[in-house]
Design an enzyme around this catalytic site. Structure first.
Site, mmCIF file in Angstrom:
data_model
loop_
_atom_site.group_PDB
_atom_site.id
_atom_site.type_symbol
_atom_site.label_atom_id
_atom_site.label_comp_id
_atom_site.label_asym_id
_atom_site.label_seq_id
_atom_site.Cartn_x
_atom_site.Cartn_y
_atom_site.Cartn_z
ATOM 1 N N HIS A 57 -4.070 -79.778 8.531
ATOM 2 C CA HIS A 57 -4.833 -78.533 8.333
ATOM 3 C C HIS A 57 -5.009 -77.811 9.670
ATOM 4 O O HIS A 57 -5.807 -78.206 10.511
ATOM 5 C CB HIS A 57 -6.214 -78.818 7.721
ATOM 6 C CG HIS A 57 -6.936 -77.558 7.360
ATOM 7 N ND1 HIS A 57 -7.162 -77.170 6.058
ATOM 8 C CD2 HIS A 57 -7.446 -76.565 8.127
ATOM 9 C CE1 HIS A 57 -7.788 -76.011 6.044
ATOM 10 N NE2 HIS A 57 -7.969 -75.615 7.290
ATOM 11 N N HIS A 59 -4.458 -73.678 11.835
ATOM 12 C CA HIS A 59 -4.246 -72.221 11.751
ATOM 13 C C HIS A 59 -3.449 -71.787 12.972
ATOM 14 O O HIS A 59 -4.015 -71.401 13.988
ATOM 15 C CB HIS A 59 -5.586 -71.484 11.679
ATOM 16 C CG HIS A 59 -6.343 -71.763 10.428
ATOM 17 N ND1 HIS A 59 -6.319 -70.921 9.337
ATOM 18 C CD2 HIS A 59 -7.105 -72.821 10.068
ATOM 19 C CE1 HIS A 59 -7.054 -71.439 8.369
ATOM 20 N NE2 HIS A 59 -7.545 -72.597 8.782
ATOM 21 N N GLN A 152 -7.065 -65.370 3.372
ATOM 22 C CA GLN A 152 -8.322 -65.518 4.133
ATOM 23 C C GLN A 152 -9.454 -64.623 3.614
ATOM 24 O O GLN A 152 -10.596 -65.042 3.518
ATOM 25 C CB GLN A 152 -8.055 -65.194 5.612
ATOM 26 C CG GLN A 152 -9.285 -65.080 6.495
ATOM 27 C CD GLN A 152 -9.826 -66.424 6.940
ATOM 28 O OE1 GLN A 152 -9.217 -67.129 7.743
ATOM 29 N NE2 GLN A 152 -10.977 -66.805 6.406
ATOM 30 N N HIS A 210 -8.632 -74.066 0.953
ATOM 31 C CA HIS A 210 -9.917 -74.131 1.655
ATOM 32 C C HIS A 210 -10.979 -74.127 0.560
ATOM 33 O O HIS A 210 -11.191 -73.097 -0.095
ATOM 34 C CB HIS A 210 -10.125 -72.891 2.517
ATOM 35 C CG HIS A 210 -9.405 -72.907 3.820
ATOM 36 N ND1 HIS A 210 -8.054 -72.852 3.914
ATOM 37 C CD2 HIS A 210 -9.883 -72.982 5.103
ATOM 38 C CE1 HIS A 210 -7.710 -72.881 5.212
ATOM 39 N NE2 HIS A 210 -8.805 -72.963 5.930
ATOM 40 N N GLU A 213 -16.122 -74.536 1.647
ATOM 41 C CA GLU A 213 -16.501 -74.651 3.060
ATOM 42 C C GLU A 213 -17.824 -73.926 3.246
ATOM 43 O O GLU A 213 -17.900 -72.817 3.762
ATOM 44 C CB GLU A 213 -15.415 -74.075 3.986
ATOM 45 C CG GLU A 213 -15.691 -74.387 5.449
ATOM 46 C CD GLU A 213 -14.684 -73.788 6.416
ATOM 47 O OE1 GLU A 213 -13.782 -73.060 5.961
ATOM 48 O OE2 GLU A 213 -14.809 -74.045 7.624
ATOM 49 N N ASP A 309 -7.817 -78.100 12.229
ATOM 50 C CA ASP A 309 -8.254 -76.770 11.797
ATOM 51 C C ASP A 309 -8.036 -75.704 12.876
ATOM 52 O O ASP A 309 -7.327 -74.738 12.635
ATOM 53 C CB ASP A 309 -9.721 -76.795 11.337
ATOM 54 C CG ASP A 309 -10.073 -75.662 10.381
ATOM 55 O OD1 ASP A 309 -9.178 -74.863 10.034
ATOM 56 O OD2 ASP A 309 -11.245 -75.579 9.966
#
Ligand code: FE2
Length: 428
Positions: A57, A59, A152, A210, A213, A309
């Protein structure tokens, strides 16, 4: 005859002093003493050999953008998302590729050779997807880079969220992402999962969402994910990332939820560095930790992997591409300091993550790809404690990174002149 022999390694399962023979990029022998010839011999001398680390995971489109266009003043998840929204229109393919390649260099030096990255598809220009597909091709000889189409700003909430996600998949992004807790309502979150699972089933793609969260104990999209996994027959191909609301949920509800996650064959991927940094922000004291229930999920047989992350981006000003730093944080946040628990968390950044990512030929068995790292530590517990130097990193048998051991020289009367932090401090 081998291409390479690594002499005298310790293995994560506790075996000590084995030689590893590598031929044609694969592990060909694991024996106490290999006598065959080899083109190259690496003396490991009692150091730990691990399969290369996996980060399920990340970005990569945001990495190393810290400070652009400004710092995250509150340090919260929501300001991070807003800040990323400011930066996004200014992103260029060239800058994204350049930052990602710099991060990949760091990852290789840390023995991290398998990465799943979420690619933000909210901007209809899809410059992020173009850039990450280019990076995937550029690094393919040394990093397996998996791409998730990640809406996102919301699949339904962003003006062209649904359309852009499908266009990214058409371009070759290979995994379906989502963010149900960020849609406008719980109901739209549920509907987004239904739509995303249908897309994945129709296209034959894995799912990585996701999910929840948030510290809101009533954010229960993970339950929908499990049910949709079963409904669409996607067992083993679905990953629930974060799942932080589970930290705050009612225990009775969780006693039903965890068996459902296990029944669905879902993978779970908390991100301990980011969870401890971003969750509990609306609490005064006591402050919740926010990481999902790692020990309980593992006890129920759920495959739990750990992700990094972020590394120096709008959400997190730290990070170093070191999956042992991630495991180290999980030991603390999950209060999992026992020897067996440290072994479980080491597996969470190696074999469990490989399972989440669906990697083939991963591991230390004969026939596995020789994607390996030799650490300046003798065993798994020392590796997590010290986050030690990666002495050698091998990609399909070829050394792709090498670092000299850290051996401090001391000048103290009556004391040794040199210490080896990786071997000298093992418990008797
Ligand atoms: Fe993430």
């Amino acid at each position: 005859m081998f291409d390479t022999i690594i002499r005298g390694v310790n293995l994560p399962d506790g075996r000590q002093g084995f030689d590893i023979g590598i031929r044609a990029g694969k592990i060909a022998a694991i024996e106490k003493r290999l006598t065959a010839e080899a083109g190259q011999v690496i003396e490991a001398a009692g150091r730990l050999l691990s399969p290369a680390f996996c980060d399920p995971h990340f970005h990569m489109d945001a990495t190393l953008s810290l400070g652009l266009p400004r710092m995250n003043a509150s340090g919260t998840l929501l300001e991070g998302i807003a800040l990323w929204g400011e930066l996004r229109p200014t992103l260029t393919r060239e800058a994204l590729v350049e930052r990602a390649l710099r991060y990949c260099d760091l990852a290789v030096s840390q023995g991290l050779l398998h990465i799943r990255t979420h690619v933000d598809t909210s901007d209809p220009r899809l410059v992020t997807a173009q850039a990450m597909l280019e990076v995937q091709e550029l690094v393919k000889d040394y990093i397996d880079l998996q791409l998730v189409a990640f809406p996102q700003d919301g699949y339904y909430r962003a003006p062209e969220g649904a359309k852009s996600l499908e266009r990214a998949l058409d371009m070759g992004v290979g995994i379906v992402g989502g963010i149900p807790h960020f849609e406008r309502t719980m109901e739209e979150g549920r509907l987004s999962l239904e739509a995303l699972f249908r897309i994945a089933a129709e296209r034959g793609l894995p799912v990585d969402v996701h999910c929840d969260e948030t510290d809101d104990p009533l954010s229960r999209h993970v339950e929908t994910m499990a049910a949709e996994t079963i409904r669409f027959g996607l067992q083993g191909r679905v990953n629930g990332s974060h799942l932080t609301s589970m930290h705050s949920m009612d225990n009775y509800y969780v006693s039903k939820l965890i068996p459902l996650i296990a029944e669905a064959g879902m993978n779970a991927t908390p991100n301990p560095l980011i969870n401890i940094m971003l969750q509990g922000r609306h609490d005064s004291y006591p402050k919740r930790r926010g990481m999902t229930r790692v020990r309980e999920l593992m006890a129920a047989g759920v495959n739990v992997s750990l992700g990094q992350d972020c590394c120096m981006d709008p959400w997190y000003s730290m990070g170093s591409g070191d999956m042992l730093e991630v495991a180290h944080m999980a030991v603390h946040v999950g209060q999992m300091g026992g020897i067996a628990e440290k072994h479980q968390l080491f597996e969470a950044v190696t074999v469990n993550s490989a399972k989440t990512m669906g990697l083939e030929g991963y591991g230390l068995d004969i026939g596995c790809k020789a994607n390996l790292v030799i650490l300046q530590a003798a065993d798994v517990t020392e590796a997590i404690r010290l986050k030690p130097t990666r002495l050698y990193v091998l990609r399909q048998g070829r050394v792709v990174s090498q670092t000299a051991p850290r051996l401090p020289q001391l000048s103290l009367a009556g004391r040794p002149g040199q210490i080896d932090p990786g071997l000298d401090y093992l418990p008797a």
